[in-house]
Design a protein around this motif. Structure first.
Motif, PDB file in Angstrom:
ATOM      1  N   LEU A  96       0.821  -1.207   0.000  1.00  0.00           N
ATOM      2  CA  LEU A  96       0.000   0.000   0.000  1.00  0.00           C
ATOM      3  C   LEU A  96       0.861   1.265   0.000  1.00  0.00           C
ATOM      4  N   HIS A 100       0.791   3.963  -2.950  1.00  0.00           N
ATOM      5  CA  HIS A 100       0.493   5.351  -2.607  1.00  0.00           C
ATOM      6  C   HIS A 100       1.476   6.302  -3.273  1.00  0.00           C
ATOM      7  N   LEU A 128      -7.273   6.121   4.221  1.00  0.00           N
ATOM      8  CA  LEU A 128      -6.580   5.797   2.976  1.00  0.00           C
ATOM      9  C   LEU A 128      -7.252   6.471   1.789  1.00  0.00           C
TER      10      LEU A 128
END
Length: 247
Positions: free
Chosen positions: A32, A36, A88
């Motif tokens: 992640l 990102h 998120l």
């Protein structure tokens, strides 16, 4: 019964030391982080908070507590879909969901279906003892929650649709919580022998889980609805659908 994924149920005396080393969870966080930064790396403080909380969910004693208490599992899932997922989503910088994802209503239906499916007692009891099913459960909850929050937080979505979806989410989660609170018997056999050391019967544990899903779980969605209303009232009518929270 087979070994629960998060390890043997702790006791109140051992809970504080029940930290996990889960390479899958660590790998998920690394992936992640890489995604990102590949997509622009916006809002580092928000993203760091989301990733940090995600890591804590699977590495801290809370993961072990889910082996003992269904209420712990409920808290774990609520934090995953109602806190980590919006953090998120807010940190993402990329094409707006209004252009790339399913319609908001269908995302809400998908998220609700996934949530209810994994809380069917027979499905739940298989998922917590199978590593593939366990991670399918966690990733589907996080993924559907992320999609929902990205769509909800996009100000190009009509305010009325967003409010309807947020209200619907609050209602369906509340219904699931109410079913757990008012069930006359405990439903989750995996916790029949693990709650007593925490001073609760299996039914008490289940009722506490229901209360968590009924009341605290609704607060982030209610806050998002109130914030969306306040923004809508503060903007001229001609610009209420312009812009996005991801800018």
């Amino acid at each position: 019964m087979d070994q629960v994924y998060c390890g043997p149920p702790p006791t109140p005396q051992t809970l504080a030391w029940a930290w996990q080393y889960d390479p899958v969870a660590i790998g998920l966080c690394i992936v992640l982080v890489a995604l990102h930064f590949r997509t622009g790396g916006g809002r580092p403080a928000v993203f760091s908070l989301g990733i940090g909380l995600l890591a804590l969910l699977f590495l801290s004693p809370l993961c072990a507590l889910t082996s003992a208490l269904f209420a712990g599992r409920a808290l774990h899932h609520v934090l995953l879909i109602a806190i980590v997922a919006p953090l998120l989503a807010m940190a993402y910088r990329g094409p707006g969901p209004a252009r790339t994802l399913l319609p908001l209503g269908w995302i809400a239906v998908l998220q609700a279906g996934i949530l209810w499916f994994w809380h069917v007692p027979a499905v739940y009891e298989r998922a917590i003892v199978s590593a593939p099913l366990y991670w399918l459960m966690q990733l589907s909850l996080l993924g559907s929650g992320y999609l929902l929050w990205r769509a909800v937080l996009d100000r190009r979505q009509p305010t009325g649709t967003v409010l309807f979806v947020l209200l619907g989410t609050i209602v369906q989660m509340g219904m699931l919580g109410a079913l757990l609170v008012f069930a006359g018997t405990p439903l989750y056999a995996a916790h029949f022998g693990t709650t007593q050391v925490f001073g609760m019967s299996p039914l008490d544990d289940q009722q506490l889980a229901g209360l968590i899903m009924w009341v605290p779980a609704a607060l982030p969605y209610l806050a998002a609805a109130l914030y969306r209303v306040s923004l809508s009232l503060a903007e001229p009518a001609s610009t209420r659908r312009a812009g996005a929270w991801f800018g």
